[in-house]
Design an enzyme around this catalytic site. Structure first.
Site, short mmCIF file in Angstrom:
data_model
loop_
_atom_site.label_atom_id
_atom_site.label_comp_id
_atom_site.label_asym_id
_atom_site.label_seq_id
_atom_site.Cartn_x
_atom_site.Cartn_y
_atom_site.Cartn_z
N THR A 199 42.55 31.49 42.43
CA THR A 199 41.31 31.03 41.84
C THR A 199 41.31 31.55 40.41
O THR A 199 40.61 31.16 39.69
CB THR A 199 40.17 31.67 42.65
OG1 THR A 199 40.34 33.03 42.50
CG2 THR A 199 39.83 31.05 43.88
N GLN A 216 43.30 32.02 36.45
CA GLN A 216 43.79 30.95 35.40
C GLN A 216 45.21 30.50 35.83
O GLN A 216 45.49 29.19 36.11
CB GLN A 216 43.88 31.75 34.07
CG GLN A 216 44.67 30.62 33.26
CD GLN A 216 44.99 31.56 31.68
OE1 GLN A 216 44.32 31.22 30.89
NE2 GLN A 216 45.83 32.32 31.61
N ASP A 217 45.94 31.52 36.19
CA ASP A 217 47.39 31.20 36.74
C ASP A 217 47.40 30.52 37.84
O ASP A 217 48.20 29.57 38.09
CB ASP A 217 48.36 32.20 36.55
CG ASP A 217 48.59 32.97 34.91
OD1 ASP A 217 47.89 32.35 34.17
OD2 ASP A 217 49.43 33.91 34.91
N ARG A 262 33.90 36.28 47.62
CA ARG A 262 32.77 36.64 46.60
C ARG A 262 31.61 36.09 47.07
O ARG A 262 31.43 35.26 47.93
CB ARG A 262 33.26 36.23 45.20
CG ARG A 262 34.63 36.59 44.91
CD ARG A 262 34.81 37.97 44.35
NE ARG A 262 36.30 38.31 43.90
CZ ARG A 262 37.05 38.98 44.49
NH1 ARG A 262 36.53 39.93 45.23
NH2 ARG A 262 38.13 39.46 44.06
N ASP A 314 42.42 39.50 51.29
CA ASP A 314 42.12 40.25 50.21
C ASP A 314 43.59 41.17 50.09
O ASP A 314 43.94 41.76 51.21
CB ASP A 314 40.84 41.31 50.22
CG ASP A 314 40.67 41.76 49.16
OD1 ASP A 314 39.47 41.35 48.37
OD2 ASP A 314 41.17 42.66 48.51
N LEU A 363 49.87 36.75 42.14
CA LEU A 363 49.10 36.77 41.02
C LEU A 363 47.72 37.38 41.09
O LEU A 363 47.00 37.60 40.14
CB LEU A 363 48.89 35.28 40.77
CG LEU A 363 50.02 34.37 40.69
CD1 LEU A 363 49.57 32.64 40.09
CD2 LEU A 363 51.00 34.86 39.91
N ALA A 383 44.99 40.13 40.99
CA ALA A 383 45.04 41.42 40.41
C ALA A 383 43.41 41.62 39.85
O ALA A 383 42.81 40.68 39.46
CB ALA A 383 45.67 41.66 39.21
N GLN A 384 43.08 42.88 39.63
CA GLN A 384 41.92 43.21 38.60
C GLN A 384 42.49 43.14 37.34
O GLN A 384 43.36 44.15 37.04
CB GLN A 384 41.47 44.53 38.83
CG GLN A 384 39.93 44.83 37.97
CD GLN A 384 40.41 44.80 36.47
OE1 GLN A 384 39.90 43.52 35.98
NE2 GLN A 384 40.72 45.92 35.92
N THR A 443 53.71 42.50 33.55
CA THR A 443 53.07 42.16 32.29
C THR A 443 53.54 43.13 31.20
O THR A 443 54.16 44.05 31.27
CB THR A 443 51.50 42.60 32.39
OG1 THR A 443 50.98 42.55 31.31
CG2 THR A 443 51.21 43.87 33.16
N GLU A 462 51.71 44.54 29.16
CA GLU A 462 51.09 45.67 29.27
C GLU A 462 52.02 46.74 29.55
O GLU A 462 51.43 47.92 29.16
CB GLU A 462 49.71 45.61 30.04
CG GLU A 462 48.66 44.88 29.29
CD GLU A 462 48.07 45.21 27.99
OE1 GLU A 462 47.54 46.75 28.20
OE2 GLU A 462 48.27 45.01 26.99
N TYR A 490 45.50 49.90 34.21
CA TYR A 490 45.79 48.48 34.30
C TYR A 490 47.37 48.45 34.35
O TYR A 490 48.29 47.96 35.20
CB TYR A 490 45.30 47.54 33.68
CG TYR A 490 45.91 45.81 33.85
CD1 TYR A 490 45.61 45.15 34.90
CD2 TYR A 490 46.94 45.75 32.79
CE1 TYR A 490 46.37 43.90 34.98
CE2 TYR A 490 47.59 44.48 32.86
CZ TYR A 490 47.25 43.57 33.96
OH TYR A 490 47.92 42.26 34.05
N LYS A 506 50.28 48.11 37.20
CA LYS A 506 51.28 46.89 37.26
C LYS A 506 52.64 47.77 37.23
O LYS A 506 53.64 46.71 37.69
CB LYS A 506 50.84 46.02 35.88
CG LYS A 506 49.95 45.13 36.20
CD LYS A 506 50.50 43.91 36.92
CE LYS A 506 49.23 43.00 37.07
NZ LYS A 506 49.41 41.87 37.84
#
Ligand code: NDP
Ligand code: GDR
Length: 333
Positions: A11, A13-14, A36, A59, A81, A83-84, A126, A128, A150, A154
């Site tokens: 659900t 973007q990617d 949700r 989940d 994909l 993740a928070q 990522t 990050e 985060y 990751k």
């Protein structure tokens, strides 16, 4: 025979762009749908693929639900994909972030090892992880120095993927993707926050905060630099990694870095406005530790995957501003 893929974070973007891409290649696409209280399928709807994918409740923090999903769809490929994914929130909710973003990846690796070891696995790693950069241009060989809960989570997921590859022979790929955006980007991320505000200011529309007509745009560190690409391009690299003879790690980036300030300039200029008249620097949006600059070297992805970013930052930002102008026009009509 068509292939089957399971996508966590379908659900997001990617997840939406990857679903559309895999469907166009003839895949049967399944997605893990986290429960949700309100619907989260608007992106899949927007790309016209909601009725073409199969959603399975589950989940990442619940390994039993992942096992159940793997047994139900028997995927050839699994794309993790989920993740928070919002860096700023990871300081407010570090444990949740570690659970979903870090342990969640280990849950899925362990579930694959136990019930579907032949499945190929993609981990959404990522830039990050480079955080406080150790080299001016980051490649697959650059040492990591994450700067947020985060990024730390990751990095755990990244090394877990490599460890399961080396320990158990799982076909686990890690894609170190630099920032990628689109009209489907979440509103909290800086590009979309900017393009949404540009549209509201241009059209004289109400702000999202409900405090009247939007007159300005409050941002944090506008000197931060990012290597921004288009999500629609980047999901193709994810798929390409799983088509290689051997699992590996790849940096996916454009090779160009731009300040938040210049990204704002591009967005405002597209509607004939001067960003300096509207952007207000607000320390409320500063982060406890900042990633000042990221710049990726996508040479390996180009050489091995034949992948290159196709969309320039100017094309990306104008695409996002145009999409937000249309959205806001509908909202105020
Ligand atoms: P989004 O935030 O748009 O999507 C995240 C997805 O993860 C959503 O579908 C969300 O579900 C789901 N999710 C969150 N928690 C759980 C959970 N506990 N169990 C199952 N699903 C969960 O991220 P993007 O699409 O932008 O990014 C995709 C992945 O790539 C993420 O892992 C992100 O960290 C990573 N990444 C992203 C980059 C980018 O620039 N976009 C760059 C590098 C890596 P829901 O909709 O219900 O909230
Ligand atoms: P990032 O994306 O943290 O790089 O993570 P984000 O768009 O949130 O921030 C980019 C840079 O802009 C600065 N910034 C602001 N950011 C936000 N969100 N809001 C503001 O008001 C603002 N003002 C300045 C930030 O400080 C930062 O330097 C994204 C996510 O998609 C991650 O999941 C992904 O892993 C990385 O990209 C690569």
């Amino acid at each position: 025979m068509s292939k089957t893929a399971l996508i966590t974070g379908i659900t997001g973007q990617d997840g939406a762009y990857l679903s559309r891409f895999l469907l166009s290649k003839g895949y049967e696409v399944y997605g893990l749908l986290a429960r949700r209280s309100t619907p989260t399928t608007w992106r899949l709807q927007h790309l016209g693929v909601l009725d073409k994918v199969h959603l399975i409740d589950g989940d990442l923090t619940d390994i039993a639900s992942i096992v159940r999903a793997l047994l139900a769809c028997k995927p050839d490929e699994v794309y993790n994909l989920g993740a928070q994914s919002f860096v700023a929130t990871s300081w407010a909710q570090p444990i949740l972030t570690a659970n979903a973003t870090g342990l969640g990846a280990l849950n899925i690796l362990e579930a694959i090892r136990q019930v579907r070891p032949e499945a190929k696995f993609y981990q959404a790693s990522t830039s990050e992880m480079f955080g406080k950069i150790q080299e001016p241009v980051q490649s697959e060989r650059t040492p990591f120095y994450p700067r947020s809960p985060y990024g730390v989570a990751k990095l755990f997921a990244h090394w877990s993927t490599i460890n399961y590859r080396e320990s158990f022979g799982l076909f686990g790929c890690s894609g170190i993707l630099f920032n990628h955006e689109s009209p489907l980007r979440g509103i909290e991320f800086v590009t979309r926050k900017v393009t949404d505000a540009v549209a509201r200011i241009k059209l004289g529309a109400p702000s999202r905060d409900g405090d009247g007509v939007q007159k300005d745009l409050h941002l944090g560190n506008i000197d931060a630099k990012r290597d921004w690409g288009f999500a629609g391009d980047y999901v193709e690299a994810m798929w390409a990694m799983l088509q290689q003879p051997e699992p590996d790690t790849y940096v996916v980036a454009t090779g160009r870095t731009t300040t938040v300030r210049d990204m704002c300039r591009i967005a405002f200029e597209h509607v004939g406005l001067d960003y300096e008249k509207y952007v207000v620097v607000d320390p409320k949006f500063y982060r406890p530790a900042e990633v000042d600059i990221l710049l990726g070297n996508p040479a390996k992805a180009k050489e091995k995957l034949g992948w290159e970013a196709k969309t320039t930052l100017e094309q990306l930002i104008t695409m996002m501003v145009d999409a937000d102008l249309e959205r806001v026009k509908r909202e105020i009509a």
